[in-house]
Design a protein around this motif. Structure first.
Motif, PDB file in Angstrom:
ATOM      1  N   LEU A  47     -11.668  -0.841  -0.655  1.00  0.00           N
ATOM      2  CA  LEU A  47     -10.994  -1.661  -1.663  1.00  0.00           C
ATOM      3  C   LEU A  47     -11.491  -1.320  -3.067  1.00  0.00           C
ATOM      4  CD1 LEU A  47     -11.220  -5.132   0.116  1.00  0.00           C
ATOM      5  CD2 LEU A  47      -9.356  -3.492   0.222  1.00  0.00           C
ATOM      6  N   MET A 113     -10.035 -16.407  -1.972  1.00  0.00           N
ATOM      7  CA  MET A 113      -9.649 -15.677  -0.767  1.00  0.00           C
ATOM      8  C   MET A 113     -10.826 -15.525   0.187  1.00  0.00           C
ATOM      9  SD  MET A 113      -7.977 -11.882  -0.457  1.00  0.00           S
ATOM     10  CE  MET A 113      -6.309 -12.391  -0.809  1.00  0.00           C
ATOM     11  N   ILE A 139      -7.307 -14.084   5.014  1.00  0.00           N
ATOM     12  CA  ILE A 139      -6.892 -12.856   5.701  1.00  0.00           C
ATOM     13  C   ILE A 139      -7.807 -12.659   6.906  1.00  0.00           C
ATOM     14  CG2 ILE A 139      -6.677 -10.345   5.520  1.00  0.00           C
ATOM     15  CD1 ILE A 139      -6.006 -10.723   2.597  1.00  0.00           C
TER      16      ILE A 139
ATOM     17  N   SER B 152      -6.253   1.247   4.125  1.00  0.00           N
ATOM     18  CA  SER B 152      -6.840   0.187   3.295  1.00  0.00           C
ATOM     19  C   SER B 152      -5.972  -1.072   3.337  1.00  0.00           C
ATOM     20  CB  SER B 152      -6.971   0.684   1.862  1.00  0.00           C
ATOM     21  OG  SER B 152      -7.130  -0.391   0.987  1.00  0.00           O
ATOM     22  N   ILE B 153      -6.588  -2.247   3.210  1.00  0.00           N
ATOM     23  CA  ILE B 153      -5.798  -3.481   3.159  1.00  0.00           C
ATOM     24  C   ILE B 153      -5.635  -3.964   1.711  1.00  0.00           C
ATOM     25  CG2 ILE B 153      -6.434  -4.187   5.501  1.00  0.00           C
ATOM     26  CD1 ILE B 153      -8.256  -6.365   4.173  1.00  0.00           C
ATOM     27  N   GLN B 154      -5.858  -3.042   0.776  1.00  0.00           N
ATOM     28  CA  GLN B 154      -5.743  -3.403  -0.641  1.00  0.00           C
ATOM     29  C   GLN B 154      -4.404  -4.074  -0.971  1.00  0.00           C
ATOM     30  OE1 GLN B 154      -8.319  -2.472  -3.261  1.00  0.00           O
ATOM     31  NE2 GLN B 154      -7.154  -4.227  -4.012  1.00  0.00           N
ATOM     32  N   ASP B 155      -3.303  -3.525  -0.444  1.00  0.00           N
ATOM     33  CA  ASP B 155      -2.002  -4.092  -0.801  1.00  0.00           C
ATOM     34  C   ASP B 155      -1.808  -5.490  -0.208  1.00  0.00           C
ATOM     35  OD1 ASP B 155      -1.987  -2.769   1.663  1.00  0.00           O
ATOM     36  OD2 ASP B 155       0.191  -2.678   1.694  1.00  0.00           O
ATOM     37  N   VAL B 156      -2.403  -5.751   0.962  1.00  0.00           N
ATOM     38  CA  VAL B 156      -2.317  -7.091   1.548  1.00  0.00           C
ATOM     39  C   VAL B 156      -3.029  -8.085   0.624  1.00  0.00           C
ATOM     40  CG1 VAL B 156      -2.977  -8.523   3.521  1.00  0.00           C
ATOM     41  CG2 VAL B 156      -2.292  -6.160   3.895  1.00  0.00           C
ATOM     42  N   ILE B 157      -4.206  -7.683   0.173  1.00  0.00           N
ATOM     43  CA  ILE B 157      -4.993  -8.540  -0.719  1.00  0.00           C
ATOM     44  C   ILE B 157      -4.256  -8.756  -2.033  1.00  0.00           C
ATOM     45  CG2 ILE B 157      -7.137  -8.617  -2.065  1.00  0.00           C
ATOM     46  CD1 ILE B 157      -8.517  -7.336   0.334  1.00  0.00           C
ATOM     47  N   SER B 159      -1.058  -8.580  -2.670  1.00  0.00           N
ATOM     48  CA  SER B 159       0.132  -9.420  -2.570  1.00  0.00           C
ATOM     49  C   SER B 159      -0.256 -10.891  -2.374  1.00  0.00           C
ATOM     50  CB  SER B 159       1.070  -8.925  -1.469  1.00  0.00           C
ATOM     51  OG  SER B 159       0.620  -9.347  -0.212  1.00  0.00           O
ATOM     52  N   GLU B 160      -1.361 -11.140  -1.667  1.00  0.00           N
ATOM     53  CA  GLU B 160      -1.811 -12.521  -1.492  1.00  0.00           C
ATOM     54  C   GLU B 160      -2.373 -13.106  -2.786  1.00  0.00           C
ATOM     55  OE1 GLU B 160      -1.321 -14.596   1.138  1.00  0.00           O
ATOM     56  OE2 GLU B 160      -0.097 -12.910   1.807  1.00  0.00           O
TER      57      GLU B 160
END
Lengths: 187, 164
Positions: A47, A113, A139, B152-157, B159-160
């Motif tokens: 990230l 979050m 998440i 990566s989960i960057q886009d999930v983060i 958008s949230e």
């Protein structure tokens, strides 16, 4: 006793009416222990905001604490919610103690979050933000080790619909648990 | 070529350490693995030193050791399997991984992962340390498939969090 119950009930009603409490605090990742910690740190390392993320680790989990220390990110402690192979009654008490500590920490931090991947401590932290009606985005990432069935924490979070996003790492789970997301391996 | 054996840190898998016996070592040597390292954890007494075999209990840089290895023989723990898997996209020089099941362990939900990866040809599943010699012979000419790299989960983060 009745007074506490009454004020608790009032809090719930207020929460329901007000659609939750604003949460503008940090982004927090819960380091579960062992393999969960390893997977979480792998996810975080991909990230952009990796260094801004704060951690929660178990008080007794020296491996996670030393890894979090090494990264230099800010971190907080919670007592372990459940030990591996612990009996039902004693783990219930321990989880309750962990929940109370988690509630206090979450009131203080109001995280915007939570990123969690199990086990029990992360489920308890999610319970805490939901009980407090915080508008925290949750998440949940199921472990790479889970191909056909969700973990215990995963099942709880899924069944009670506690997460905003529920990510799995194998397509088999996607078919079994509608509403989860599969985007490929995350670790 | 280099071979590394991972026996696990929490539960000592002594049968796997003992399975690196003179017969297995001579087969490994014959297959070209002349540098063999065994991570024995807390079970040093089960370890047999040999001219081409060295041992160590724990190493913080275990990933570096695995990176250099051409063959990994590991217990079925998800962490060790994940550390061992080749993510390079280069199937020609893909690292070989033999996952050895501890058939004495009752709770084996870890098998689910090992079976899946075996079906994808990313690892070869060995049902018991007893079958290690046979499995090494069987996999000698087998090619393994690398596992796709992590996303990566960057886009999930984003958008949230409402970041576009």
């Amino acid at each position: 006793m009745l007074k506490y119950f009454g004020s608790g009930l009032l809090l719930v009603v207020v929460c329901l009416l007000s659609k939750g409490i604003e949460a503008n605090g940090p982004i927090i990742a819960v380091l579960g222990s062992g393999g969960h910690t390893g997977e979480m740190l792998e996810i975080i390392s991909k990230l952009d905001l990796g260094s801004k993320i704060q951690f929660i680790a178990n008080t007794s989990d020296e491996m996670s604490i030393s890894k979090a220390n090494k990264l230099g990110n800010k971190f907080y402690m919670l007592p372990r919610a459940r030990n591996v192979g612990q009996g039902l009654i004693s783990s219930a008490f321990q989880s309750l103690f962990c929940l109370i500590k988690a509630l206090i920490l979450m009131i203080r931090l109001k995280p915007r979050m939570l990123i969690c991947n199990g086990p029990a401590t992360s489920a308890v932290t999610i319970f805490a933000v939901r009980l407090l009606c915080l508008r925290t985005k949750v998440i949940y990432v199921e472990s790479f080790a889970r191909v056909n069935t969700l973990s215990l924490s995963g099942k709880l979070v899924y069944k009670l619909n506690l997460a905003d996003r529920f990510l799995v790492q194998w397509p088999e789970l996607l078919e079994k648990y509608p509403g989860t997301e599969y985007r490929g391996l995350l670790v | 070529m280099k071979c590394i054996v991972l026996s696990g840190a929490t539960v000592p898998f002594t049968e796997l350490i003992e399975a690196i016996n003179p017969d297995v070592v001579s087969l490994l040597n014959k297959l070209g693995y002349t540098d063999i390292e065994v991570q024995y954890g807390h079970a040093k007494s089960a370890f047999n030193p040999h001219a081409t075999v060295t041992g160590f209990s724990f190493d913080l840089n275990i990933r570096k050791k695995i990176e250099d290895a051409d063959l990994v023989i590991t217990h079925a723990g998800a962490g060790s399997i994940l550390d061992s898997l080749d993510r390079s996209k280069n199937s020609i020089a893909c690292r070989k991984i033999l996952v050895v099941v501890n058939d004495k362990l009752m709770d084996n939900h870890q098998l689910e992962l090992a079976r899946k990866l075996d079906s994808m040809d990313c690892v070869y599943l060995v049902d018991s340390p007893k079958y290690l010699l046979y499995s090494l012979q069987k996999t000698a000419n087998m090619t393994f498939t690398p596992l796709s790299p992590a996303v990566s989960i960057q886009d999930v983060i984003n958008s949230e969090l409402g970041i576009v």
